[in-house]
Enzyme design. Structure first.
Site, PDB file in Angstrom:
ATOM      1  CG  ASP A  32      58.947 -79.477 -22.642  1.00 25.88           C
ATOM      2  OD1 ASP A  32      60.191 -80.247 -22.594  1.00 25.88           O
ATOM      3  OD2 ASP A  32      57.832 -79.876 -22.009  1.00 25.88           O
ATOM      4  CG  ASP A 232      54.990 -80.356 -19.648  1.00 28.02           C
ATOM      5  OD1 ASP A 232      55.855 -80.217 -20.122  1.00 28.02           O
ATOM      6  OD2 ASP A 232      54.408 -81.405 -19.181  1.00 28.02           O
ATOM      7  CG  ASP A 236      59.387 -77.231 -19.662  1.00 25.95           C
ATOM      8  OD1 ASP A 236      60.628 -77.146 -19.977  1.00 25.95           O
ATOM      9  OD2 ASP A 236      58.551 -77.859 -19.647  1.00 25.95           O
TER      10      ASP A 236
HETATM   11  P1  ADP Z   1      62.640 -83.936 -20.977  1.00 22.14           P
HETATM   12  O1  ADP Z   1      63.179 -82.710 -21.600  1.00 22.14           O
HETATM   13  O2  ADP Z   1      62.177 -84.508 -22.279  1.00 22.14           O
HETATM   14  O3  ADP Z   1      61.293 -83.505 -20.196  1.00 22.14           O
HETATM   15  P2  ADP Z   1      64.070 -84.436 -18.988  1.00 22.14           P
HETATM   16  O4  ADP Z   1      65.176 -83.346 -18.766  1.00 22.14           O
HETATM   17  O5  ADP Z   1      63.490 -84.726 -17.688  1.00 22.14           O
HETATM   18  O6  ADP Z   1      63.445 -84.663 -20.094  1.00 22.14           O
HETATM   19  O7  ADP Z   1      65.220 -85.887 -19.055  1.00 22.14           O
HETATM   20  C1  ADP Z   1      66.076 -86.061 -20.076  1.00 22.14           C
HETATM   21  C2  ADP Z   1      66.411 -87.347 -20.279  1.00 22.14           C
HETATM   22  O8  ADP Z   1      66.987 -87.891 -19.166  1.00 22.14           O
HETATM   23  C3  ADP Z   1      65.541 -88.394 -20.503  1.00 22.14           C
HETATM   24  O9  ADP Z   1      65.245 -88.541 -21.937  1.00 22.14           O
HETATM   25  C4  ADP Z   1      65.882 -89.583 -19.926  1.00 22.14           C
HETATM   26  O10 ADP Z   1      66.919 -90.370 -21.036  1.00 22.14           O
HETATM   27  C5  ADP Z   1      66.915 -89.325 -18.778  1.00 22.14           C
HETATM   28  N1  ADP Z   1      66.237 -89.195 -17.397  1.00 22.14           N
HETATM   29  C6  ADP Z   1      65.933 -88.429 -16.898  1.00 22.14           C
HETATM   30  N2  ADP Z   1      65.186 -89.031 -15.489  1.00 22.14           N
HETATM   31  C7  ADP Z   1      65.023 -90.107 -15.866  1.00 22.14           C
HETATM   32  C8  ADP Z   1      64.389 -91.308 -15.109  1.00 22.14           C
HETATM   33  N3  ADP Z   1      63.670 -91.178 -13.858  1.00 22.14           N
HETATM   34  N4  ADP Z   1      64.562 -92.568 -15.515  1.00 22.14           N
HETATM   35  C9  ADP Z   1      65.433 -92.755 -16.724  1.00 22.14           C
HETATM   36  N5  ADP Z   1      65.906 -91.756 -17.519  1.00 22.14           N
HETATM   37  C10 ADP Z   1      65.550 -90.454 -17.021  1.00 22.14           C
HETATM   38 MG    MG Z   2      57.984 -81.482 -20.470  1.00 23.24          MG
END
Ligand code: ADP
Ligand code: MG
Length: 338
Positions: A32, A232, A236
């Site tokens: 991740d 983490d 995931d």
């Molecule tokens: P990752 O797999 O990197 O942990 P997430 O699945 O949590 O990412 O989120 C994917 C994308 O969605 C982020 O890169 C962002 O662009 C957008 N995103 C998610 N939650 C938020 C938030 N609270 N504010 C702004 N953007 C968000």
């Molecule tokens: Mg993560």
């Protein structure tokens, strides 16, 4: 099992013997991104407005007003930046968290959206300004958070997360062991590719929605390869369970820790290599032990049956067999795995 106890001193929590068995032959390690390869503590580095009528501070205050209700690290970075500047927050209602995309709420009668550029596009709000600057931020591995107010794009906030120490070295070590590496993230493709390039990861799955991470692992498994997943976050957990070996980051969420077979207590990426080596070494040692245990018995039982073995010697051989096995297992403790 001998390996389970040996991991603890190395900062690797092995939940049970099955975890080691799962780790003995792994072809691909899927990481991740946020919180696993990166620190997961992003910071606001740039604020770009699209509207002449809105200042950078106003944009930040608007985004932070909505993100106050989000638990996402990106949201927290925005709230922190606004707080550092003592910006006032607006009254918000109808907050909705759009997992893997962003957040949405209402301020007065206007809908405010804060999230990926893709999210805004889905709502029919394409970004038209600052494209060169956005592209540059993405090429530098920064995440772009776009903001729309009342169906109009008002600006973007660039957020940077630093790589974890040892992330690059971990990928290099896996390559020398001929184990393929994949990075999976909900972040946009360009940002993800920039980070993957910096640490030398083989393949990138970007813009993956939280619920699709486990599916991506399953696809890799369909090719007959054995997959380890390192993660983490709450999102995931299904992938950690789906993988042949789930490795959770100990500094991550409880749900991920619960779902993993192995936990890297301090969340250090290099510990992935140690965990895989410990699995292999433990199984090699078990095989050696089986050989020695059989060897003693196969040699001594016929002699004893024929009355050729003095009971004193038989007792000594029995103890010798146990000592060989235990001594051989204890060698694992002294082995360098890193
Ligand atoms: P990752 O797999 O990197 O942990 P997430 O699945 O949590 O990412 O989120 C994917 C994308 O969605 C982020 O890169 C962002 O662009 C957008 N995103 C998610 N939650 C938020 C938030 N609270 N504010 C702004 N953007 C968000
Ligand atoms: Mg993560």
């Amino acid at each position: 099992m001998v390996g389970t106890g040996l991991g603890a001193a190395r900062g690797i929590l092995i939940k049970n013997g099955d975890a080691l068995e799962r780790g003995k032959k792994i072809d691909i390690v899927v990481f991740d991104k946020t919180g696993t390869l990166t620190e997961g503590k992003p910071k606001v580095v740039d604020i770009l407005t699209c509207k002449a009528t809105m200042s950078a501070d106003e944009l930040l205050a608007l985004a932070a007003s909505v993100e106050r209700f989000s638990e996402h690290p990106l949201g927290q970075a925005i709230v922190l930046a606004a707080r550092e500047k003592n910006l006032p927050s607006k009254e918000v209602h109808d907050f909705v968290n759009l997992a893997g995309k962003g957040v949405r709420a209402r301020i007065g009668d206007a809908t405010v959206m804060v999230g990926s550029i893709r999210l805004l596009l889905e709502y029919g709000v394409p970004l038209t300004h600052n494209c060169d600057t956005i592209a540059q931020h993405e090429a530098d591995g920064r995440t772009i958070v776009a903001v729309a107010y009342d169906h109009t794009p008002v600006g973007v906030i660039a957020v940077a997360d630093s790589l974890k120490e040892g992330a690059k070295a971990a990928i290099e070590r896996l390559r020398t062991e001929r184990i393929a590496t994949v990075m999976i993230t909900g972040d946009n493709r360009k940002t993800a590719e920039a980070i993957a390039k910096e640490i030398g990861i083989d393949r990138v799955f970007a813009e993956v929605l939280p619920q699709d991470k486990a599916g991506q692992v399953r696809e890799l498994q369909k090719t007959g390869q054995r997959v380890a997943f390192v993660g983490d976050g709450i999102n995931d957990a299904p992938a950690l369970v789906q993988a042949d070996l789930g490795i959770a980051i100990g500094t991550g969420t409880d749900i991920a820790i619960e779902a993993g077979n192995i936990v890297l207590v301090k969340g250090h990426p290099l510990k992935v290599i140690e965990a895989l080596r410990l699995s292999r070494l433990t199984f090699k040692t078990i095989k050696q032990n089986m050989f020695w245990a059989f060897f003693y018995n196969v040699a001594a039982i016929p002699l004893a049956a024929l009355g050729l073995l003095n009971p004193m010697i038989a007792a000594a051989a029995m103890a010798g067999s146990s000592l060989t096995v235990v001594g051989n297992s204890l060698r694992i403790k002294r082995q360098r795995l890193s």
